[in-house]
Design an enzyme around this catalytic site. Structure first.
Site, PDB file in Angstrom:
ATOM      1  N   ASN A   1       0.855  -1.195   0.000  1.00  0.00           N
ATOM      2  CA  ASN A   1       0.000   0.000   0.000  1.00  0.00           C
ATOM      3  C   ASN A   1       0.880   1.230   0.000  1.00  0.00           C
ATOM      4  OD1 ASN A   1      -1.297   2.344   1.801  1.00  0.00           O
ATOM      5  ND2 ASN A   1      -2.948   1.277   0.754  1.00  0.00           N
TER       6      ASN A   1
ATOM      7  N   VAL B   1      -4.538   0.277  -3.261  1.00  0.00           N
ATOM      8  CA  VAL B   1      -5.035   1.495  -2.621  1.00  0.00           C
ATOM      9  C   VAL B   1      -6.266   1.120  -1.809  1.00  0.00           C
ATOM     10  CG1 VAL B   1      -5.812   3.880  -2.951  1.00  0.00           C
ATOM     11  CG2 VAL B   1      -4.223   2.850  -4.589  1.00  0.00           C
ATOM     12  N   GLU B   2      -6.418   1.732  -0.650  1.00  0.00           N
ATOM     13  CA  GLU B   2      -7.457   1.325   0.291  1.00  0.00           C
ATOM     14  C   GLU B   2      -8.877   1.452  -0.256  1.00  0.00           C
ATOM     15  OE1 GLU B   2      -5.792   5.344   1.872  1.00  0.00           O
ATOM     16  OE2 GLU B   2      -5.054   3.549   0.854  1.00  0.00           O
ATOM     17  N   GLN B   3      -9.091   2.324  -1.229  1.00  0.00           N
ATOM     18  CA  GLN B   3     -10.437   2.487  -1.785  1.00  0.00           C
ATOM     19  C   GLN B   3     -10.919   1.264  -2.555  1.00  0.00           C
ATOM     20  OE1 GLN B   3      -8.286   4.951  -1.467  1.00  0.00           O
ATOM     21  NE2 GLN B   3      -9.312   6.910  -1.167  1.00  0.00           N
ATOM     22  N   GLY B   4     -10.043   0.277  -2.741  1.00  0.00           N
ATOM     23  CA  GLY B   4     -10.471  -0.957  -3.394  1.00  0.00           C
ATOM     24  C   GLY B   4      -9.685  -1.317  -4.638  1.00  0.00           C
TER      25      GLY B   4
END
Length: 519
Positions: free
Chosen positions: A294, A320-323
């Site tokens: 990440n 990325v944390e948004q998917g």
């Protein structure tokens, strides 16, 4: 009866005092801006709907009046719960002036909590947030003096501490998609992320609330493929159409963000050889073949540039944390999107993976570091910006590399013959005796055996059980003048302290590919 309605009709469905959950991301990404601007206009002209509770899992806005700034009018909202606030300066000003209750919860906690609300659960049990400013024993995530609500409490299960984040009813969820049919089925083929759309929609419906969707275009019923439908029409009460809808604040539509095409060359990877790149080059040396990675907002994007130049991008998986999984994260305002992604999944599931230890390594920025290894990214220069997904990521990645310059505001450096030259130090010292706010707990990380490094242009530190230890120094840097005198605390110094590799300070290949092949 068709669910396609005017913006004004959809706004009329929102009652005074409603809890409104907006699904979006910073920079105008997936933002239902047309609807939010209409909601703002309605309040300015009529004073309704007012006294709202606003929830947003990501930082939303564009610093130009979008996002939660559409709600930044006295009387329009009474409480805001969000993970990040920097994109909406007007709303931030209201919070800091005690004009409304204001709270921060970790981004992953919020999207997972929406799923718990959808399932009729009492709340979310998670270790995420322990020993940080989110912990109710520290600050409880409150931004100001009037924010007294207890959003979480400490629980002990099987002898281990957890935080219990309390569920609450959602009256209205506002989402965005690309195409809607007459039954309200929503697809997202031109959106660069899915976010927590389905969880938040289900949470509103099972709370007895409503779901309003903004889309770019319409199609007749029965024309959408079932596998393409991200929000089924049974969950949607009203659809508002904005044919001018953009992918983000600065991008009309980039097909490489959705996987429609694959770009042969990803923009933004040819980064100038400057102090940011020096830090990124040293940080990239912590990568290992096969890593799931990440990259946080800001300087960590240099790690992707280094990996590309070194020819090892195909041996790691960026996320990325948004998917977003795979590909290369976009930079700046478009952060959260990704070029050439392998997959785009629901955000709650991405955080499930992160929280369970799915990340091998994370590269994250830092604003302050103290002697205990605590990091602050959420409160500095008298402002609170929030954390986004930082706490979920930093507490759960197997290895964490915090990266940044040693001092801030005015730092001037150059590199000559493989050596660092510090021409002028920055105004602000980032190594402090005690951080202004604990976004990352060094003691909690040490207790869990997490591998943590702090990389700057002139020194590398490692977290130990006894505190922060200096393990590397840049060639050309003076230990006393350039490091110890610029710190607010005295670090431990390794008996085997080494010089940083001189290649880091020269515009040449580091040889990562060769090293990985040899190992």
């Amino acid at each position: 009866m068709s669910k396609i309605v005017s913006r004004e009709a959809a706004i009329g469905l929102i009652k005074e005092g409603s809890c409104v959950w907006v699904v979006s991301s910073g920079g105008g990404i997936n933002e239902p801006k047309y609807f939010l601007k209409g909601l703002e206009q309605s309040f300015v002209e009529t004073g309704k709907p007012g006294k709202l509770v606003l929830c947003h899992s990501s930082g939303i806005g564009d610093k130009h009046g979008g996002g939660s700034d559409c709600f930044a009018h006295p009387g329009m909202v009474r409480k805001v719960i969000g993970s990040h606030w920097a994109w909406s300066p007007a709303m931030s000003d209201m919070a800091f002036s005690n004009k409304l209750e204001a709270y921060i919860l970790p981004q992953g906690v919020m999207v997972q909590l929406a799923r718990q609300i959808a399932g009729g659960k009492p709340g979310l049990i998670s270790h995420v947030g322990l020993k940080t400013f989110i912990d109710p024993r520290i600050e409880g995530g409150a931004l100001n003096d009037i924010s007294k609500a207890e959003l979480s409490e400490v629980m002990v299960i099987g002898g281990r501490e957890y935080l219990f984040y309390k569920a609450f009813p959602i009256d209205v969820t506002v989402i965005r998609g690309t195409t809607a049919d007459e039954d309200g089925n929503i697809s997202m083929e031109q959106e660069g992320m899915v976010l927590e759309s389905i969880s938040a929609a289900q949470a509103a419906k099972n709370s007895g609330g409503i779901v309003i969707a903004q889309v770019k275009r319409l199609t007749r019923r029965g024309c959408l493929k079932p596998l393409d439908v991200k929000i089924p029409g049974v969950l949607v009460d009203a659809v508002v159409v904005d044919p001018e809808q953009k992918q983000s604040f600065i991008t009309d539509y980039e097909p490489a963000f959705t996987g429609e095409i694959k770009l042969p060359e990803v923009p933004g990877l040819d980064t100038e050889f400057d102090v940011r790149m020096v830090v990124g080059r040293r940080a990239a040396m912590e990568l290992r073949s096969g890593d799931c990675v990440n990259l946080g907002f800001g300087m960590p994007d240099t790690v992707a540039a280094v990996a590309s130049r070194e020819g090892v991008s195909d041996q790691i998986t960026l996320s990325v944390e948004q998917g977003i999984i795979g590909g290369v994260p976009a930079l700046g305002i478009n952060f959260g999107l990704g070029y050439n992604p392998q997959a785009i999944i629901d955000e709650a599931y991405q955080f499930d993976w992160y929280d369970g230890g799915g990340l091998d390594i994370a590269f994250l920025s830092f604003a302050e570091l103290d002697r205990e290894g605590n990091v602050n990214v959420s409160k500095f220069n008298g402002r609170v910006t929030g954390v986004g997904g930082f706490i979920n990521i930093s507490q759960n990645a197997k290895r964490v590399v915090f990266i940044g310059t040693f001092t801030a505001s005015g730092l001037v450096t150059s590199c000559q013959d493989g050596r660092l030259c510090i021409e002028k130090d920055g105004k602000y010292k980032k190594m402090v005796d005690r951080v202004s706010q604990i976004s990352f707990s060094g003691s909690y990380a040490a207790m869990n055996g997490q591998e943590v490094y702090y990389v700057t242009e002139r020194a590398v530190f490692k977290l130990t059980a006894a505190g922060v230890m200096l393990v590397e120094i840049a060639p050309g840097a003076d230990l006393q003048r350039d490091i110890l005198d610029q710190m607010g605390f005295e670090p431990l110094i390794s008996e085997t302290m080494q010089e940083m590799d001189q290649k880091i300070f020269s515009d040449c290949l580091l040889g990562l590919k060769r090293r990985w092949e040899e190992n």
